[in-house]
Design an enzyme around this catalytic site. Structure first.
Site, PDB file in Angstrom:
ATOM      1  N   GLU A  84       0.814  -1.221   0.000  1.00  0.00           N
ATOM      2  CA  GLU A  84       0.000   0.000   0.000  1.00  0.00           C
ATOM      3  C   GLU A  84       0.845   1.268   0.000  1.00  0.00           C
ATOM      4  O   GLU A  84       0.679   2.152   0.842  1.00  0.00           O
ATOM      5  CB  GLU A  84      -0.974  -0.024   1.184  1.00  0.00           C
ATOM      6  CG  GLU A  84      -1.929  -1.208   1.134  1.00  0.00           C
ATOM      7  CD  GLU A  84      -2.878  -1.278   2.323  1.00  0.00           C
ATOM      8  OE1 GLU A  84      -2.883  -0.336   3.150  1.00  0.00           O
ATOM      9  OE2 GLU A  84      -3.609  -2.273   2.433  1.00  0.00           O
ATOM     10  N   GLU A  90      -5.846 -10.850  -1.554  1.00  0.00           N
ATOM     11  CA  GLU A  90      -6.656 -10.678  -0.338  1.00  0.00           C
ATOM     12  C   GLU A  90      -8.140 -10.642  -0.698  1.00  0.00           C
ATOM     13  O   GLU A  90      -8.892  -9.807  -0.205  1.00  0.00           O
ATOM     14  CB  GLU A  90      -6.253  -9.400   0.407  1.00  0.00           C
ATOM     15  CG  GLU A  90      -4.783  -9.326   0.776  1.00  0.00           C
ATOM     16  CD  GLU A  90      -4.408  -8.071   1.547  1.00  0.00           C
ATOM     17  OE1 GLU A  90      -5.318  -7.424   2.120  1.00  0.00           O
ATOM     18  OE2 GLU A  90      -3.208  -7.728   1.590  1.00  0.00           O
TER      19      GLU A  90
END
Length: 325
Positions: A157, A262
């Site tokens: 991220e 994910e």
């Protein structure tokens, strides 16, 4: 078992790294993992950790249904090095031992992330100290599990939604060069592991964040940085499946590998799960999908019922649809 032997077994069973979409009925496969391997993929996996594996039925269910595990929290910075130079591996060791016992591939997650970062790291003020901390942390964690991890999420991220770099202590002191430092440290510590950059909201082909990911990964790889793969977290809402599939194709063209890392979809809509699954199957170097939890009960979004199995391990309609692809 070392991941290389598991990888070899998967390749022998599939005969190829990946294959175009073909029809495989549910009668030929009994689990999501066997289904995906029948399409030439390496795994369909799930997130887990010591706390979830110790719940009744979970460990046996994961070993039966899935072919890969990702530690949900136990390998993150705050868990492994809460104080400088003081490392803790109990929970991570538990997961790795479990995976090896059941011949499951492991995706290590994650070295550098803006969240779950210890306060002492955030407080660093000079470049040399930060470089030393990054290199020491990664070499220690990756070195402990050398040869046991299929892929590491090295950085996680790092982009904002507009495609700019997230302003963390890493970026503020070192600029984008911190990415190189991290990947080179990981490659040195665990040279056979695949090294990934991982992020969320990479699900729209027109998104600035997706374009930034492709731009920088292409640039870094051209410069010789050991960035092998892109992980698309794929935390989706209903109706996003088709765009996500198109985005995976774009990401796959920018790296050696791409993976859905994910996956969860609010409400677990059948059409979206089918689209995402087909999207990975149709991209030759999409190596696998990891569901972010084995069942709704253990999901970080439990109230949204986003996974493929309910709290009683019962498969939802989307599972039958996937297995019929």
């Amino acid at each position: 078992m070392l991941y290389t032997s598991i990888f070899a077994a998967a390749m022998a069973a599939s005969g190829a790294m990946a294959a175009p979409t073909t029809s495989h009925g549910a009668s030929n496969c009994t689990t999501l993992d066997s289904f995906f391997k029948s399409h030439g993929k390496l795994y369909w996996g799930t997130a887990a950790d010591k706390n979830t594996l110790m719940k009744p039925g979970v460990a046996d269910f994961i070993a039966k249904e899935f072919g890969q595990v990702t530690p949900e929290n136990s390998m993150k910075f705050d868990a492994t090095e809460p104080s400088r130079g003081q490392f803790h591996f109990d929970a991570a060791d538990y997961l790795v031992d479990y995976a090896e016992k059941h011949d499951l591939l492991i995706r290590g997650h994650t070295f550098l992330w803006w969240s779950q970062m210890p306060a002492w790291v955030k407080a660093i003020k000079d470049k040399d100290t930060l470089i030393d901390v990054i290199q020491t942390h990664i070499s220690t964690v990756a070195g402990r599990y050398k040869g046991k991890i299929y892929a590491w999420d090295v950085v996680n991220e790092i982009f904002e939604q507009d495609g700019s770099f997230r302003k963390t202590v890493y970026y503020n002191l070192l600029g984008e060069d911190y990415v190189r430092i991290a990947f080179e440290a990981a490659h040195k510590a665990d040279p056979k592991a695949k090294l990934y950059i991982n992020d969320f909201n990479l699900d729209d082909p027109n998104a600035a964040k997706l374009k930034a990911m492709i731009k920088y990964v292409t640039k870094w790889r051209a410069a010789g940085w050991p960035v092998h793969g892109i992980g698309s977290q794929s935390h989706l809402f209903a109706g996003m499946g088709e765009k996500s599939a198109a985005a995976i194709k774009m990401l796959g063209a920018a790296a050696d590998e791409v993976a859905i890392t994910e996956l969860d979809i609010t409400g677990a809509p059948q059409a979206d799960y089918e689209a995402v699954t087909k999207g990975c199957i149709d991209v030759k170097n999409c190596v696998g999908i990891t569901s972010w939890g084995a069942r709704d009960t253990d999901s970080w979004l439990a109230s949204k019922s986003p996974l493929l199995f309910d709290g009683n391990f019962k498969p939802k309609a989307a599972v039958k649809a996937i297995m019929a692809i």
